[in-house]
Design an enzyme around this catalytic site. Structure first.
Site, short mmCIF file in Angstrom:
data_model
loop_
_atom_site.label_atom_id
_atom_site.label_comp_id
_atom_site.label_asym_id
_atom_site.label_seq_id
_atom_site.Cartn_x
_atom_site.Cartn_y
_atom_site.Cartn_z
N ASP A 56 -0.38 -4.58 11.70
CA ASP A 56 0.44 -3.99 10.63
C ASP A 56 1.83 -4.62 10.51
O ASP A 56 2.84 -3.92 10.47
CB ASP A 56 0.62 -2.49 10.85
CG ASP A 56 -0.66 -1.77 11.20
OD1 ASP A 56 -1.73 -2.25 10.80
OD2 ASP A 56 -0.60 -0.74 11.90
N GLU A 226 -5.27 1.88 2.42
CA GLU A 226 -4.01 2.05 3.14
C GLU A 226 -3.21 0.75 3.04
O GLU A 226 -3.59 -0.19 2.34
CB GLU A 226 -4.28 2.37 4.61
CG GLU A 226 -5.07 1.29 5.34
CD GLU A 226 -5.63 1.73 6.67
OE1 GLU A 226 -5.70 2.94 6.91
OE2 GLU A 226 -6.01 0.85 7.47
#
Length: 531
Positions: A56, A226
Site C-alpha cells: 500500500d 479499495e
C-alpha cells in the site's frame, strides 16, 4: 554503472549551463530535485526496490527528496507502526523506521494501514487507517498525524479518528489526499466496494462540506474494491483504485478520468495486473510525476511468484505512459537490475558462492560453483546482461528456464550460457546434462562482454557482443520455462604435489545491467524502454 556515468555527465552539463529546473508549488521545502530528470524505464536497480515485506505505498516529493510511506505487511495485530523510505534519485533508498507508532495515537491498536502524506501549513501530515473496524460501534477508521519533518515522529493531531464510521457503505480505510491547483484539499477513501470523496478544510485536520451542504460524496466506479489514488495531468483528474482480492492473483489496478475532482468517474480500463512470469497480486498503487517533465511512475506492491503467504508483499515501481488522448497505457512490469543501489534485493542464491552487490555490479566468489536467481518464470524470453570474468580459469554467464535450484550435480535444472577463457558455451543442466554447443572467441579476464540469450520454444540462441548474429543456435526441448539468473563456476584445477589448504574464494565474475522480458510480448509504452 553506465547509467550513473550518464547521470554524472548530464549533471556536469547542467551545472555548466546554469540550468535551474522550475519549482513546484507544494508544502514546506518544495524546491525541485537538482540535476537532470529521473528518466528511467523501470526501477532499473531492481524490483523490489527495498528489502522487507511492505504494501500500500504512497509517495510525496518534499524538496529534493521523494518520501515513500507503505504499510508494514504483517498480521493485523503486528501492524502497529509505519516505516518510511526517502530517496533523491529513486534508486538509493534510506529507511526511516517507525515514523508513526500506535504509541502516539491513543485510539489506535492494530491494522495501521495505507499512509497518505501531504505537506501544508509548514507541517507534514500523514493520514492513516487503523483498527480495521467492521461496524460503527467499533473505535477506529481514518486518522491524521502531524510532524515537523517528513521522517517524523508523527503524532496524532486530533485525538480521535477523522472519519470513524461507515458512510455510503464505505469502510474508512485506504485514504489518499490530493491538493488541487486552487488549494482545495480532497480525501478519497473507502473499502468494501465503496468510494467516497470529502473536502479537507485548510487546517487539514477537519472535514469541509460541498455546495449542497453534504460532507461525504460517493464516487464509486465500476469494479471498485479499495485503494483510492488521485492525480491530475493536463487538466484531467485520474482516479485509480484496486480490484479483486488483496491476497489473490486477481488483485489489480484500474482507473477513470474526469473533468472534475469529484467525478463522475467511469471505469476506463485496467492498467496493472499480475504477470505470471514476473509477479502476482499487483495493486494498491500511488503515482508520482517528476517535476518539469511528463515522466510518471506507478508505485505499487506485488507478491513474488514463490511466495504463498498473503502478507508477503513487496514494493515496486514501473514507468507509466499515456496515449495521445490522455488515457493510461497498460503498465509493463519489467525485470531489470543494474545493482546501482548497492544491493541484490529479490535475488535468491544457491551453492557455495558468496554474492556481493557493490560498485554497480553483482559479483560471485566461489571455490566450486554458485547460482543466483530472480523470482521469475519465463518461457519464451530475451535475456541480456554484461558479464566480466575476473579470473582466468573462471566460467560464468546467464542461467535461464531454471527449476529445482539447489539440487543435482549442477545445482539446478535448466540452461546456461557461459563465458570461458576459450569462448562461449551453451549447456543443459539437470538429470540429463549435456554441453549443447560451443563457440570459440577471445574472452580475456577483466573485459566486459555483452551476452544475450533468446529462447523461443525449442530454439535457443546465444549472442556475445554482436547482438544481431548469434554465436550459437541450437534446438532443445528439455526445459520450457523457469527462473532466470546468473552462475559462476571454477573448473577443477590439476592436483599439485605438496599443495596446502585451498585458498579462500576470490570473485570469479561480475554481472551488470541484467534485463529480461518475454520474447512474445511487445511493450505497449509510447516511449521505448532503455532495454
Amino acid at each position: 554503472m553506465h547509467r550513473l556515468r550518464r547521470f554524472a555527465l548530464a549533471l556536469t552539463a547542467v551545472l555548466l549551463l546554469g540550468f535551474s529546473p522550475p519549482a513546484q508549488a507544494a508544502g514546506p521545502a518544495s524546491a525541485p530535485p537538482a540535476g537532470p530528470p529521473l528518466d528511467y524505464g523501470t526501477a532499473e536497480a531492481g524490483n523490489p526496490i527495498v528489502d522487507g515485506w511492505y504494501a500500500d505505498p504512497d509517495i510525496a516529493r518534499y524538496g529534493d527528496q521523494y518520501w515513500l510511506y507503505p504499510t508494514t505487511s504483517q498480521e493485523y495485530d503486528a501492524q502497529t507502526y509505519l516505516d518510511a523510505f526517502s530517496s533523491t534519485d529513486l534508486v538509493h533508498w534510506t529507511k526511516h523506521p517507525r515514523v508513526l507508532d500506535v504509541a502516539n495515537v491513543s485510539w489506535a491498536e492494530r491494522a495501521l494501514w495505507a499512509p497518505a502524506p501531504v505537506a501544508r501549513n509548514g507541517k507534514y501530515y500523514l493520514y492513516f487507517a487503523a483498527n480495521d473496524i467492521q461496524n460503527d460501534q467499533q473505535l477506529g477508521g481514518i486518522g491524521v498525524a502531524v510532524a515537523d519533518k517528513p521522517g517524523g515522529p508523527y503524532v496524532d493531531a486530533i485525538g480521535h479518528p477523522l472519519i470513524g464510521a461507515f458512510h455510503n457503505g464505505a469502510q474508512p480505510i485506504d485514504q489518499d489526499v490530493f491538493v488541487d491547483d486552487d488549494g482545495q484539499a480532497y480525501m478519497y477513501y473507502g473499502g468494501w466496494g465503496h468510494a467516497n470523496v470529502v473536502k479537507l478544510n485548510p487546517d487539514m485536520t477537519s472535514l469541509g462540506t460541498f455546495e449542497d451542504g453534504t460532507t461525504f460524496r460517493e464516487i464509486t466506479p465500476e469494479n471498485y474494491v479499495e485503494g483510492s489514488q488521485m492525480f491530475k495531468r493536463d487538466g484531467r483528474y485520474y482516479l485509480m483504485w484496486s480490484e479483486g482480492g488483496w491476497t489473490g492473483p486477481d488483485y489489480s489496478v484500474s482507473y477513470a478520468m474526469s473533468d472534475s475532482p469529484t467525478g463522475p468517474f467511469h471505469r476506463a480500463a485496467k492498467v496493472l495486473q499480475q504477470d505470471p512470469e514476473v509477479a502476482r497480486g499487483s495493486g494498491h498503487n500511488a503515482v508520482v510525476n517528476i517535476p518539469g517533465t511528463d515522466v510518471w511512475y506507478i508505485f505499487y506492491h506485488r507478491r513474488p511468484l514463490s511466495e504463498t503467504d498473503g502478507n508477503h508483499r513487496a514494493l515496486a515501481y514501473d514507468r507509466m505512459y499515456f496515449g495521445p488522448d490522455g488515457t493510461i497505457l497498460p503498465v509493463t512490469m519489467k525485470v531489470h537490475d543494474d545493482f546501482d543501489d548497492g544491493n541484490a534485493v529479490g535475488w535468491h542464491t544457491y551453492g557455495d558462492a558468496d554474492w556481493t552487490a557493490k560498485g554497480g555490479a553483482y559479483s560471485g566468489a566461489s571455490a566450486t560453483s554458485g547460482l543466483a536467481l530472480q523470482d521469475t518464470d519465463f518461457s519464451d524470453l530475451s535475456y541480456r546482461g554484461e558479464v566480466t570474468l575476473t579470473r582466468g580459469r573462471s566460467e560464468a554467464g546467464l542461467a535461464f528456464r531454471v527449476t529445482q535450484p539447489g539440487t543435482g550435480s549442477d545445482g539446478f535444472d535448466g540452461y546456461y550460457a557461459d563465458l570461458t577463457r576459450d569462448g562461449v558455451v551453451l549447456g543443459r543442466a539437470g538429470d540429463a546434462p549435456k554441453l549443447l554447443a560451443t563457440a570459440r572467441m577471445r574472452v580475456a579476464a577483466g573485459r566486459a562482454h555483452q551476452v544475450k540469450v533468446e529462447a523461443v520454444g525449442s530454439c535457443l540462441r546465444v549472442y556475445v557482443d554482436d547482438m544481431t548474429t548469434p554465436r550459437i543456435s541450437v534446438t532443445d526441448t528439455t526445459y520450457t520455462s523457469g527462473a532466470n539468473g546468473v552462475r559462476v563456476s571454477r573448473p577443477a584445477a590439476p592436483a599439485r604435489q605438496g599443495a596446502g589448504h585451498p585458498r579462500s574464494p576470490a570473485p570469479l565474475a561480475r554481472f551488470d545491467d541484467l534485463a529480461i522480458h518475454s520474447a512474445t510480448t511487445q511493450t505497449t509504452a509510447a516511449t521505448p524502454s532503455r532495454h
